[in-house]
Design a protein around this motif. Structure first.
Motif, PDB file in Angstrom:
ATOM      1  N   VAL A  17       9.305  81.517 103.547  1.00  0.00           N
ATOM      2  CA  VAL A  17       8.215  81.976 102.686  1.00  0.00           C
ATOM      3  C   VAL A  17       7.538  80.795 101.997  1.00  0.00           C
ATOM      4  O   VAL A  17       6.314  80.773 101.833  1.00  0.00           O
ATOM      5  CB  VAL A  17       8.748  82.990 101.649  1.00  0.00           C
ATOM      6  N   PHE A  18       8.325  79.800 101.596  1.00  0.00           N
ATOM      7  CA  PHE A  18       7.731  78.620 100.973  1.00  0.00           C
ATOM      8  C   PHE A  18       6.747  77.947 101.932  1.00  0.00           C
ATOM      9  O   PHE A  18       5.632  77.571 101.535  1.00  0.00           O
ATOM     10  CB  PHE A  18       8.802  77.615 100.558  1.00  0.00           C
ATOM     11  N   PRO A  39       5.294  78.823  96.543  1.00  0.00           N
ATOM     12  CA  PRO A  39       6.169  80.003  96.606  1.00  0.00           C
ATOM     13  C   PRO A  39       5.474  81.282  96.160  1.00  0.00           C
ATOM     14  O   PRO A  39       5.835  82.373  96.600  1.00  0.00           O
ATOM     15  CB  PRO A  39       7.313  79.646  95.655  1.00  0.00           C
ATOM     16  N   VAL A  40       4.478  81.141  95.291  1.00  0.00           N
ATOM     17  CA  VAL A  40       3.741  82.317  94.815  1.00  0.00           C
ATOM     18  C   VAL A  40       2.871  82.878  95.931  1.00  0.00           C
ATOM     19  O   VAL A  40       2.866  84.097  96.187  1.00  0.00           O
ATOM     20  CB  VAL A  40       2.888  81.949  93.591  1.00  0.00           C
ATOM     21  N   SER A  41       2.142  82.010  96.612  1.00  0.00           N
ATOM     22  CA  SER A  41       1.280  82.465  97.707  1.00  0.00           C
ATOM     23  C   SER A  41       2.094  83.163  98.789  1.00  0.00           C
ATOM     24  O   SER A  41       1.770  84.276  99.221  1.00  0.00           O
ATOM     25  CB  SER A  41       0.527  81.273  98.320  1.00  0.00           C
ATOM     26  N   GLY A  42       3.171  82.513  99.232  1.00  0.00           N
ATOM     27  CA  GLY A  42       3.996  83.087 100.287  1.00  0.00           C
ATOM     28  C   GLY A  42       4.759  84.314  99.826  1.00  0.00           C
ATOM     29  O   GLY A  42       4.853  85.321 100.552  1.00  0.00           O
ATOM     30  N   GLY A  43       5.314  84.255  98.603  1.00  0.00           N
ATOM     31  CA  GLY A  43       6.103  85.373  98.086  1.00  0.00           C
ATOM     32  C   GLY A  43       5.289  86.633  97.926  1.00  0.00           C
ATOM     33  O   GLY A  43       5.740  87.738  98.275  1.00  0.00           O
ATOM     34  N   PHE A 291      13.942  79.457  94.849  1.00  0.00           N
ATOM     35  CA  PHE A 291      14.212  80.493  93.849  1.00  0.00           C
ATOM     36  C   PHE A 291      12.978  81.357  93.623  1.00  0.00           C
ATOM     37  O   PHE A 291      13.042  82.592  93.641  1.00  0.00           O
ATOM     38  CB  PHE A 291      14.646  79.870  92.522  1.00  0.00           C
ATOM     39  N   LEU A 292      11.836  80.719  93.401  1.00  0.00           N
ATOM     40  CA  LEU A 292      10.629  81.476  93.103  1.00  0.00           C
ATOM     41  C   LEU A 292      10.142  82.259  94.313  1.00  0.00           C
ATOM     42  O   LEU A 292       9.682  83.404  94.180  1.00  0.00           O
ATOM     43  CB  LEU A 292       9.534  80.522  92.607  1.00  0.00           C
ATOM     44  N   ALA A 293      10.266  81.661  95.496  1.00  0.00           N
ATOM     45  CA  ALA A 293       9.882  82.384  96.715  1.00  0.00           C
ATOM     46  C   ALA A 293      10.714  83.656  96.880  1.00  0.00           C
ATOM     47  O   ALA A 293      10.185  84.736  97.186  1.00  0.00           O
ATOM     48  CB  ALA A 293      10.044  81.478  97.936  1.00  0.00           C
ATOM     49  N   MET A 294      12.027  83.551  96.654  1.00  0.00           N
ATOM     50  CA  MET A 294      12.903  84.718  96.775  1.00  0.00           C
ATOM     51  C   MET A 294      12.597  85.754  95.701  1.00  0.00           C
ATOM     52  O   MET A 294      12.644  86.970  95.957  1.00  0.00           O
ATOM     53  CB  MET A 294      14.373  84.286  96.700  1.00  0.00           C
ATOM     54  N   SER A 295      12.280  85.293  94.502  1.00  0.00           N
ATOM     55  CA  SER A 295      11.972  86.226  93.413  1.00  0.00           C
ATOM     56  C   SER A 295      10.725  87.037  93.717  1.00  0.00           C
ATOM     57  O   SER A 295      10.689  88.254  93.497  1.00  0.00           O
ATOM     58  CB  SER A 295      11.787  85.457  92.098  1.00  0.00           C
ATOM     59  N   SER A 364       2.982  72.669  89.798  1.00  0.00           N
ATOM     60  CA  SER A 364       1.805  72.693  90.660  1.00  0.00           C
ATOM     61  C   SER A 364       0.672  71.864  90.063  1.00  0.00           C
ATOM     62  O   SER A 364      -0.060  71.181  90.787  1.00  0.00           O
ATOM     63  CB  SER A 364       1.353  74.150  90.864  1.00  0.00           C
ATOM     64  N   VAL A 365       0.539  71.892  88.741  1.00  0.00           N
ATOM     65  CA  VAL A 365      -0.508  71.113  88.071  1.00  0.00           C
ATOM     66  C   VAL A 365      -0.199  69.623  88.131  1.00  0.00           C
ATOM     67  O   VAL A 365      -1.070  68.799  88.443  1.00  0.00           O
ATOM     68  CB  VAL A 365      -0.653  71.577  86.596  1.00  0.00           C
ATOM     69  N   THR A 366       1.055  69.249  87.848  1.00  0.00           N
ATOM     70  CA  THR A 366       1.400  67.822  87.818  1.00  0.00           C
ATOM     71  C   THR A 366       1.378  67.186  89.203  1.00  0.00           C
ATOM     72  O   THR A 366       1.176  65.981  89.324  1.00  0.00           O
ATOM     73  CB  THR A 366       2.776  67.596  87.168  1.00  0.00           C
TER      74      THR A 366
END
Length: 401
Positions: A17-18, A39-43, A291-295, A364-366
């Protein structure tokens, strides 16, 4: 009917997903320009597919998330290992300012929740499930308070409202942090340091650029240090629990990482310590990303559709409150600096979602604008430690009233 995806397959899918999210983020102009984490886009794409599958078949796809919990504590252990007391002391004013702003926002968030109960004729205690219990508190706090409010009010859907609010809030949190930071940074001409060693959020390499050298020894050394911090964190967590102080496990792991990095290098000067190394940053990035992708891929979006208009209306009000509060209060209150802009993205992440979402937004910003090391230390201490205590007091106050 439920289709259970076992733990190994779930974490494998999380990694996949990542990469799907990385492709989407780099291919879709909006996602790239507004710093939407991979991870947000894919998740969200996978969560949408599981929603469509549920709509067509009536079967729920459920993921075993046991590995996800390990990744969370691993990530925060690495953040702690990168923290220096000198930096924390330097960021004391920033930490106190962020804490005071957050406490004020908790009250405002529950006020909006109360307005929602008035508009849609819901029991008054439901306000906290449309406010800070589910949003700043996240799924864990919503699940903890839902049954109690249901028993008090007799409102059968209380638990579902809390979980659905936390779920939709997490989606919004993951989507608005990057755009808010981009607007603040571009408008005020801000930029971070590209020379500072990254804590998390490794910058993207251009094509043909040589990668930084990281070998298996540096990765194993960093992993061992993080695991020791986690083991010590377990002991600290049990001690605090016995003393009646309830904290998420990752908070003691973060604290033990800070203690280790500010004692062992001085007590054992010949010890090669991983703080500030690319190896530790890689472990941070990998654990947070998966972690975020799975969430996000495991979200059951159909639960939002079942609750319909009132929930969407209240969350829209919460979204407006969050954006206005960040733009007019948080950024200014934190000094209008680059670090303040990065923390604004993080504030959006935990004000509507959770601490890992906040860190992902800042990361993502940094990656694009440069490092802001202090932000990655200050925000978790506020969002995962002090705010849990303040939130519990405010929730008790609102329910009592």
């Amino acid at each position: 009917m439920q289709i259970l995806v076992p733990a190994f397959a779930s974490v494998t899918l999380g990694i996949t997903v990542f990469f799907v999210g990385a492709f989407l983020t780099r291919s879709v102009g909006f996602l790239k320009d507004y710093n939407i984490p991979e991870p947000v886009s894919g998740g969200l794409a996978v969560a949408t597919l599981t929603w469509m599958y549920f709509y067509l078949t009536g079967d729920q796809i459920v993921f075993d998330l046991a590995v996800r919990d390990y990744l969370l504590v691993l990530f925060f252990a690495t953040i702690g290992l990168n923290a220096r007391v000198a930096d924390l002391l330097k960021g004391g004013r920033l930490l106190m300012a962020l804490l005071m702003l957050t406490v004020g926002f908790i009250v405002a968030q529950n006020a909006v929740g109360y307005l929602g109960t008035v508009l849609f004729d819901l029991p008054t205690p439901i306000a906290v499930l449309l406010g800070s219990a589910a949003l700043i508190g996240g799924h864990g706090t919503a699940i903890a308070w839902g049954p109690q409010i249901e028993a008090t009010t007799g409102f059968a859907a209380a638990n579902e409202i809390g979980i659905a609010t936390a779920t939709l809030g997490l989606v919004l949190a993951a989507l608005i942090g990057g755009p808010i930071a981009k607007r603040l940074i571009d408008r005020h001409g801000l930029e971070g340091s590209h020379d500072t060693s990254p804590i998390v959020g490794l910058e993207f390499k251009e094509k043909g650029e040589a990668p930084d050298l990281v070998n298996h020894i540096s990765l194993m050394r960093s992993t061992l240090a993080a695991h020791v911090a986690i083991l010590l964190g377990y002991f600290l967590h049990d001690g605090l629990d016995d003393a009646g102080l309830k904290l998420p496990l990752f908070v003691p792991c973060l604290l033990m990482g800070i203690v280790m990095s500010n004692t062992l290098p001085y007590a054992l000067p010949r010890l090669t310590w991983p703080a500030g190394s690319k190896a530790l940053a890689i472990i941070s990035d990998v654990s947070l990303s998966v972690f975020l992708a799975m969430s996000l891929m495991s979200m059951q979006l159909w639960t939002l559709a079942e609750l319909g208009g009132p929930l969407v209306a209240v969350l829209a009000m919460q979204l407006v409150l969050t954006v206005c509060f960040i733009g007019f209060v948080v950024f200014r209150g934190l000094g209008r600096t680059y670090a303040a802009a990065v923390l604004s993205a993080g504030f959006a992440g935990f004000a509507l979602g959770a601490t890992p979402t906040a860190i992902a937004n800042m990361s993502s910003v940094t990656k694009r604008y440069g490092a802001a090391p202090l932000a990655f230390i200050v925000l978790p201490l506020v969002s995962a430690f002090f705010v849990d205590l303040a939130n519990a007091l405010v929730i008790q106050l609102f329910i009592g009233l």
